[in-house]
Write a protein that holds these residues in place. Structure first.
Motif, PDB file in Angstrom:
ATOM      1  N   GLN A   1       9.214   7.495  27.284  1.00 51.95           N
ATOM      2  CA  GLN A   1       9.191   6.680  26.033  1.00 51.95           C
ATOM      3  C   GLN A   1       7.818   6.854  25.694  1.00 51.95           C
ATOM      4  N   VAL A   2       7.626   6.898  24.206  1.00 52.29           N
ATOM      5  CA  VAL A   2       6.461   6.972  23.664  1.00 52.29           C
ATOM      6  C   VAL A   2       6.670   6.018  22.363  1.00 52.29           C
ATOM      7  N   HIS A   3       5.841   4.990  22.219  1.00 56.22           N
ATOM      8  CA  HIS A   3       5.836   4.148  21.093  1.00 56.22           C
ATOM      9  C   HIS A   3       4.354   4.627  20.083  1.00 56.22           C
ATOM     10  N   LEU A   4       4.753   4.842  18.998  1.00 60.97           N
ATOM     11  CA  LEU A   4       3.617   5.473  18.024  1.00 60.97           C
ATOM     12  C   LEU A   4       3.219   4.403  16.681  1.00 60.97           C
ATOM     13  N   VAL A   5       2.007   4.064  16.835  1.00 60.40           N
ATOM     14  CA  VAL A   5       1.607   3.450  15.545  1.00 60.40           C
ATOM     15  C   VAL A   5       0.484   4.137  14.755  1.00 60.40           C
ATOM     16  N   GLU A   6       0.987   4.264  13.527  1.00 65.59           N
ATOM     17  CA  GLU A   6      -0.199   4.838  12.499  1.00 65.59           C
ATOM     18  C   GLU A   6      -0.912   3.726  11.773  1.00 65.59           C
ATOM     19  N   SER A   7      -1.914   4.241  11.301  1.00 65.85           N
ATOM     20  CA  SER A   7      -3.077   3.412  10.717  1.00 65.85           C
ATOM     21  C   SER A   7      -4.033   4.189   9.836  1.00 65.85           C
ATOM     22  N   GLY A   8      -4.620   3.631   8.766  1.00 63.35           N
ATOM     23  CA  GLY A   8      -5.785   4.340   7.856  1.00 63.35           C
ATOM     24  C   GLY A   8      -5.301   4.810   6.677  1.00 63.35           C
ATOM     25  N   GLY A   9      -4.079   4.397   6.401  1.00 64.23           N
ATOM     26  CA  GLY A   9      -3.456   4.957   5.054  1.00 64.23           C
ATOM     27  C   GLY A   9      -4.224   3.741   3.801  1.00 64.23           C
ATOM     28  N   GLY A  10      -3.910   4.317   2.809  1.00 70.04           N
ATOM     29  CA  GLY A  10      -4.587   3.265   1.539  1.00 70.04           C
ATOM     30  C   GLY A  10      -4.330   3.753   0.191  1.00 70.04           C
ATOM     31  N   LEU A  11      -5.007   3.305  -0.622  1.00 70.26           N
ATOM     32  CA  LEU A  11      -5.160   3.776  -1.801  1.00 70.26           C
ATOM     33  C   LEU A  11      -6.357   4.331  -2.345  1.00 70.26           C
ATOM     34  N   VAL A  12      -6.657   5.760  -2.603  1.00 70.49           N
ATOM     35  CA  VAL A  12      -8.012   6.450  -2.894  1.00 70.49           C
ATOM     36  C   VAL A  12      -7.660   7.129  -4.338  1.00 70.49           C
ATOM     37  N   GLN A  13      -9.050   7.528  -4.919  1.00 69.81           N
ATOM     38  CA  GLN A  13      -8.686   8.616  -6.100  1.00 69.81           C
ATOM     39  C   GLN A  13      -8.744   9.964  -5.387  1.00 69.81           C
ATOM     40  N   ALA A  14      -8.161  10.746  -6.384  1.00 70.50           N
ATOM     41  CA  ALA A  14      -8.251  12.226  -6.280  1.00 70.50           C
ATOM     42  C   ALA A  14      -9.716  12.641  -5.928  1.00 70.50           C
TER      43      ALA A  14
END
Length: 131
Positions: A1-14
């Motif tokens: 079993q593997v549990h995955l947690v993402e992070s680092g997303g957000g609002l940025v400009q082009a």
């Protein structure tokens, strides 16, 4: 079993950059091919990038090739997605996923990635790129 947690997303400009991280729990993480996928509401989930268990091979969707880089650190049970030159079209929820089937050919690995046929998925992290 593997549990995955993402992070680092957000609002940025082009044109900006973001680095997504995926922390994995489970002692067999280093055996698995890892991938990043993304999804916009109302659209199908889209393959972004994959990396083999050893990190010796990677593969990218044409839409991100040359801008995104996938990497992993098995000592930290982590996989990353460096995203440069972001475009509004990159706006989506980004998911980290693990392919737990070992001993596959590279063709089989790619085929499963294209089909989103992965065994474990994170909850996703939102990336929004404004124009």
């Amino acid at each position: 079993q593997v549990h995955l947690v993402e992070s680092g997303g957000g609002l940025v400009q082009a044109g900006d950059s973001l680095r997504l991280s995926c922390a994995a729990s489970g002692r067999t993480f280093s055996d698995y091919t890892m991938g990043w996928f993304r999804q916009v509401p109302g659209k199908e989930r889209e393959f972004v990038a994959i990396i083999t268990w050893s990190g010796d091979k990677s593969y990218y969707a044409d839409s991100v090739k040359g801008r995104f880089t996938i990497s992993r650190d098995n000592s930290k049970n982590a996989v990353y997605l460096q995203m440069n030159s972001l475009e509004p079209e990159d706006t989506a929820v980004y998911y980290c996923a693990a392919d737990a089937r070992t001993g596959s050919t590279w063709y089989q690995v790619l085929a499963r990635a294209i089909r989103h046929d992965y065994d474990y998925w994170g909850q996703g992290t939102q990336v929004t790129v404004s124009s």
